[in-house]
Motif scaffolding. Structure first.
Motif, mmCIF file in Angstrom:
data_model
loop_
_atom_site.group_PDB
_atom_site.id
_atom_site.type_symbol
_atom_site.label_atom_id
_atom_site.label_comp_id
_atom_site.label_asym_id
_atom_site.label_seq_id
_atom_site.Cartn_x
_atom_site.Cartn_y
_atom_site.Cartn_z
ATOM 1 N N ILE A 51 -3.558 5.438 -3.587
ATOM 2 C CA ILE A 51 -2.970 5.183 -2.264
ATOM 3 C C ILE A 51 -3.556 6.098 -1.189
ATOM 4 O O ILE A 51 -3.855 5.655 -0.086
ATOM 5 C CB ILE A 51 -1.431 5.389 -2.318
ATOM 6 C CG1 ILE A 51 -0.774 4.307 -3.175
ATOM 7 C CG2 ILE A 51 -0.819 5.403 -0.922
ATOM 8 C CD1 ILE A 51 -0.900 2.919 -2.644
ATOM 9 N N THR A 74 -6.683 4.849 0.729
ATOM 10 C CA THR A 74 -6.676 3.470 1.225
ATOM 11 C C THR A 74 -7.687 3.272 2.356
ATOM 12 O O THR A 74 -8.314 2.214 2.463
ATOM 13 C CB THR A 74 -5.253 3.072 1.677
ATOM 14 O OG1 THR A 74 -4.369 3.268 0.564
ATOM 15 C CG2 THR A 74 -5.187 1.621 2.105
ATOM 16 N N PHE A 93 0.840 -1.198 0.000
ATOM 17 C CA PHE A 93 0.000 0.000 0.000
ATOM 18 C C PHE A 93 0.874 1.247 0.000
ATOM 19 O O PHE A 93 0.957 1.988 0.986
ATOM 20 C CB PHE A 93 -0.950 0.001 1.200
ATOM 21 C CG PHE A 93 -1.922 -1.154 1.203
ATOM 22 C CD1 PHE A 93 -2.434 -1.658 0.012
ATOM 23 C CD2 PHE A 93 -2.327 -1.734 2.393
ATOM 24 C CE1 PHE A 93 -3.327 -2.729 0.005
ATOM 25 C CE2 PHE A 93 -3.221 -2.802 2.402
ATOM 26 C CZ PHE A 93 -3.716 -3.300 1.208
ATOM 27 N N VAL A 129 -5.601 -1.114 -4.487
ATOM 28 C CA VAL A 129 -5.087 0.241 -4.321
ATOM 29 C C VAL A 129 -3.995 0.470 -5.369
ATOM 30 O O VAL A 129 -3.170 -0.407 -5.615
ATOM 31 C CB VAL A 129 -4.546 0.411 -2.883
ATOM 32 C CG1 VAL A 129 -3.889 1.753 -2.711
ATOM 33 C CG2 VAL A 129 -5.679 0.250 -1.871
#
Ligand code: ZN
Ligand code: ZN
Length: 387
Positions: free
Chosen positions: A360, A363, A140, A382
């Motif tokens: 991102i 998230t 992530f 993501v």
């Protein structure tokens, strides 16, 4: 150059943090993240950290990793475990652990997910705090710094980011189906391939990808039980569910009756996969299984305090059943899953399973979407800087 990571900072809280992208060393790779899937286990960490779960926060999660090689250290090809020499701009998938190769599990079983030897940290929540270099330590993020001994496979051009990001969960479904088909055919114990009836509990990525694997292996009729209805619909549309049962509109006994009604003589499914990750589903799946059937448990992977009442005589012994379990996969399973995706990409619309991709910085919203009762897609992913 700066980039963002999504850091888990507390219970139900993921925040974007910006860092300078570090210079990579000779034995490292700078990956621009393509898509990283949000796993059910990440969701557990999101929901339970600080209450039922201890993690050294803040951490960057994300282990269903795909990305693009942006910078290749001078010696990276000598120290990585790749399927051929890597070049900058190659798209790849990455195994989230860096096994030692020397401990009992690595050496005697080749089971790298059980590695308990001295080794560098894997990628994702295991890496430790994000506040120290190299900052980009999990899927992530815009970037990920890959160190020596990373296991990496190149993604063929015709495989989309969405499909590539499904490699890791698909490897679980493949292992589950491999177990169910590993029984001796001369005693007719293997009944999945060549027309068997399969019931799968759970319409998340693991359940639907198990359905894909079962279809590829030759299952005759696949009954998928889960929710929401949109996820069941996608599984039907890509051709891996022949019958679907919405668990939000049925009771457990209704579901068992429906599955039995769809099988020869009402005896129950030849093979049942439990991929819902709810303790009650374990029993429900056993009720749907015919005597002498095969049961595979792969939903309840994280050891928690949750238990369920099991009637051993009724659910297990009197059925004379065969039971398997699937936990985290060895590295080799990743390569197998990617090759399976590459060779079947024209038959199955893998990308359709990734119902939402978010940047991102969003998230937190990706996790909340995973919890949504009616809008939850099969898979949420993501996007990073390599997308
Ligand atoms: Zn996972
Ligand atoms: Zn090891």
């Amino acid at each position: 150059m700066r980039g963002t990571v999504a850091a888990l900072v507390g219970n139900r809280r993921v925040e974007p943090r910006e860092f300078l992208v570090p210079e990579i060393g000779d034995g490292e790779i700078l990956l621009g993240i393509g898509l990283t899937g949000v796993c059910g286990s990440d969701l557990h960490r999101f929901q339970d950290v600080g209450t039922k779960l201890d993690l050294a926060l803040p951490v960057v999660m994300g282990h269903e990793i795909s990305g693009r090689v942006l910078k290749l250290g001078r010696r990276a090809n000598d120290v990585m475990r790749t399927d051929g020499p890597l070049r900058e701009s190659d798209r790849v998938v990455v195994y989230s652990q860096r096994p030692c190769g020397r401990c009992y599990w690595c050496r005697e079983h080749g089971h790298t997910a059980r590695c308990d030897g001295a080794r560098p940290p894997g990628y994702g929540y295991r890496f430790g705090s994000v506040d120290a270099p190299p900052y980009f330590t999990g899927g992530f993020g815009d970037y990920l710094v890959l160190g020596p001994d990373s296991w990496i496979w190149r993604v063929p051009d015709h495989v989309s980011w969405e499909a590539a990001a499904l490699t890791e969960p698909f490897s679980m479904g493949i292992r589950a189906v491999e177990r169910a088909t590993s029984l001796p055919s001369w005693k007719n114990e293997q009944t999945l391939a060549f027309g068997g009836t399969v019931a799968i509990l759970g319409a998340g990525a693991i359940g639907v990808l198990t359905a894909v694997a079962a279809r590829i292996a030759g299952a005759g009729r696949i009954i998928l039980l889960g929710a929401p209805s949109g996820a069941l619909e996608v599984a039907r549309r890509i051709g891996v569910a022949d019958e679907t049962i919405d668990i939000s509109a049925t009771s457990p006994s209704e579901r068992t009756e429906r599955v039995r009604g769809l099988t020869d003589g009402g005896r129950g499914a030849d093979v049942v996969f439990e991929a819902a990750g709810v303790p009650a589903a374990f029993i429900e799946g056993l009720e749907m299984l015919r005597p002498l059937g095969t049961y595979v448990e792969l939903g309840l992977m994280v050891p928690t305090e949750q238990t369920v009442a099991l009637n051993v005589g009724r659910h297990i012994t009197s059925k004379d059943l065969v039971m398997f379990a699937v936990a985290a996969q060895p590295a080799q399973a990743i390569g197998k899953a990617l090759r399976t995706i590459a060779t079947t990409a024209d038959r199955y619309d893998y990308a359709a399973l990734v119902g939402a991709t978010l940047p991102i910085a969003e998230t937190q919203a990706a996790f909340e979407l995973m919890e949504h009762p009616s809008d939850k897609p099969v898979k949420v992913a993501v996007r990073g800087a390599g997308y």
